[in-house]
Design a protein around this motif. Sequence first.
Motif, PDB file in Angstrom:
ATOM      1  N   ASP A 123       0.886  -1.171   0.000  1.00  0.00           N
ATOM      2  CA  ASP A 123       0.000   0.000   0.000  1.00  0.00           C
ATOM      3  C   ASP A 123       0.915   1.211   0.000  1.00  0.00           C
ATOM      4  O   ASP A 123       1.591   1.485   0.991  1.00  0.00           O
ATOM      5  N   SER A 126      -0.749   6.461  -2.200  1.00  0.00           N
ATOM      6  CA  SER A 126      -1.984   6.731  -1.464  1.00  0.00           C
ATOM      7  C   SER A 126      -2.233   8.202  -1.131  1.00  0.00           C
ATOM      8  O   SER A 126      -2.416   8.555   0.035  1.00  0.00           O
ATOM      9  N   ASN A 128      -4.233  11.956  -1.145  1.00  0.00           N
ATOM     10  CA  ASN A 128      -5.617  12.318  -0.865  1.00  0.00           C
ATOM     11  C   ASN A 128      -6.217  13.056  -2.057  1.00  0.00           C
ATOM     12  O   ASN A 128      -5.594  13.940  -2.633  1.00  0.00           O
ATOM     13  N   HIS A 137       4.294  12.393  -0.354  1.00  0.00           N
ATOM     14  CA  HIS A 137       3.773  11.382  -1.266  1.00  0.00           C
ATOM     15  C   HIS A 137       4.813  10.942  -2.289  1.00  0.00           C
ATOM     16  O   HIS A 137       4.796   9.808  -2.735  1.00  0.00           O
ATOM     17  N   HIS A 163      -4.091   3.284  -1.998  1.00  0.00           N
ATOM     18  CA  HIS A 163      -5.203   3.480  -1.055  1.00  0.00           C
ATOM     19  C   HIS A 163      -5.480   4.983  -0.930  1.00  0.00           C
ATOM     20  O   HIS A 163      -5.172   5.616   0.089  1.00  0.00           O
ATOM     21  N   TYR A 312     -10.467   7.074  10.065  1.00  0.00           N
ATOM     22  CA  TYR A 312      -9.344   6.500   9.327  1.00  0.00           C
ATOM     23  C   TYR A 312      -9.034   5.061   9.777  1.00  0.00           C
ATOM     24  O   TYR A 312      -8.865   4.156   8.947  1.00  0.00           O
ATOM     25  N   ASP A 316      -9.124   1.415   7.829  1.00  0.00           N
ATOM     26  CA  ASP A 316      -7.943   0.575   7.685  1.00  0.00           C
ATOM     27  C   ASP A 316      -8.174  -0.840   8.206  1.00  0.00           C
ATOM     28  O   ASP A 316      -7.647  -1.799   7.638  1.00  0.00           O
ATOM     29  N   TYR A 334       2.790  -1.213   4.354  1.00  0.00           N
ATOM     30  CA  TYR A 334       2.310   0.156   4.169  1.00  0.00           C
ATOM     31  C   TYR A 334       3.494   1.099   4.167  1.00  0.00           C
ATOM     32  O   TYR A 334       4.359   0.998   5.033  1.00  0.00           O
ATOM     33  N   GLN A 340       2.569   8.893  10.899  1.00  0.00           N
ATOM     34  CA  GLN A 340       1.439   7.977  11.053  1.00  0.00           C
ATOM     35  C   GLN A 340       1.785   6.730  11.866  1.00  0.00           C
ATOM     36  O   GLN A 340       1.016   5.767  11.883  1.00  0.00           O
TER      37      GLN A 340
END
Length: 573
Positions: A123, A126, A128, A137, A163, A312, A316, A334, A340
């Motif tokens: 993943d 991802s 936004n 990113h 994702h 969130y 998940d 991930y 995070q």
Amino acid sequence: MINKCEMQLLEWIKAAFEKAFGSEHDWSWLQVQPASDKQFGDFQCSDAMQAARTLRMAPRAIAEAAVAALPLPETLTKVEVAGPGFINLTVNKEWLSSQVESLAATDNFGIPNVGKGSTVVIDYSSPNVAKPMHIGHIRSTVIGAAIDRIYRALGYKVIADNHMGDWGTQFGIMIKGYRTCLTEEERENLTVDLLERAYVASYNKTKDEEGWIDECRAELVKLQQGDPENRAVWKRFIEISLDEFNRVYKRLDVSFDLYRGESYYHDMLAETIQLLEEKGLAEESEGALVVKLEDEGMPVCIVRKSDGGFNYATTDIATVRSRIADFKPDKIVYVTDERQQLHFKQFFTVCNKLGCETKLEHVWFGLMRLPEGTFSTREGNVIKLEVLLDEAERRALEIIKSAGRDLSEEEQKKLAAQIGISAIKYADLSHDPQTLITFTWEKALALDGNSGPYLQYAYARMCSLLDKYADRVENTAPLNNKLLLDTPVERELVLKLLQFPGTVLRASEAYKPSILADYLFTLAQLYSRFYQSSPVLKADDDVRDSRIKLCAMAAKAMNEGMTLLGLSTPRRI
Ligand code: ARG
């Protein structure tokens, strides 16, 4: 133990320890490594020091007894004990040649097929929806894509899943902002930038204007209940964002198997909550539903907010269940930034409590620092990815032009894209992801440091030598030549090449493409040392043929490794 060649030596070492000290001791932990100083041997074992504790003997005496216990295998020409008890191993040339030849004879320079039969979901990227991709990113995309390629090369079945953040409370605010804060014309020519502007304007009104937030909520409820107009607007946000993301992905040469955004899991959220309740894991707390993680030393994980909305973590958890049901993966990886970490720890723990046996791994990276002024846009400090990529290509083009090569405008542009984009990727991949790094153009584009262009240049030099050889000698299969390996640097180069498969494996196990990047950099440096000290085309025929074979092997490993990192490998620079 990582490389096949070391494995063979290790077997002998283990047998020797067993013979000398008995099999009642466990010798499975012994290791053989490439020698740190090639003056003393090709490989070494430094475990006599460790064995001294159980055997209660001086390490040097242990090493001496071990190497005296068995006759030397054919592979070894010399075994020496040095210093406090290092065992230095020197292998014979024929063995060395046959080892490296067997790697060079494979398509991927001997990368082991350890992943056969295993599935990994990765993943990454991802971003936004309706927000420009930011520098975090790009790191997730570049690091994730390298891990993706490395796992595929190792034979894993990889499912690359983007994702995207395409669901959640922000869409109420956004829809409202889209309808009221943009002009008709702007709505028609919608871009991610405009969407972001509409969002910010609407968000500010939630603070300043009474009732605004309620209207946003109403839009959200309509969206979630499937109101056709709001759905259509939301779909448009996604389409426009995807257009922009895909432009970046294309330039970065990255692709995904799936684009299951958060919205894909919306219908599974209620049943996820139900399961948590049934298993007695979730409880009410101040109107919200939470999973307590006190025993694990973490704050509660909120799975349903007091307004009834999911968050969130809920998504998940549902995502893990859905991925397990669909793909039966052995692990899910991930890739996100460091901020995070708690989120992942929390929902991994909840998944474990739910009985999930799939290995869940969070690969996090530090944010890249940009020195003041490297990348500030007029609007503020948002680093737009596309601007970064444009700048990389522009700077690479300048370098190409100043080199004065005879290339058409179009060829120059193509090369500039290959060099510029690879430079950006490599600036990212060459550092341990978990260290803080500062990006500078000088470092990223340096032709003489640890940079993408340096690797590309080294590779192009190998290719150019191979081309010259093919022209002069009319031999197009230098890999079939005979290796002589008469100089120390040639030996060192071969020993380095033997490390390639194990390096790829280690990079996969640590989720650190930087391990492979380091390797390629030292390989390139070593090649350059070899090239400068060892004439090839002017040497006697047998030496020439052997050296060009080394060059062909180095080029093959370089190409394979760079490709795994997602770097382009132009044959001419
Ligand atoms: N959309 C998130 C962000 O931009 C990253 C999502 C990472 N993947 C996940 N399954 N949580 O920060």
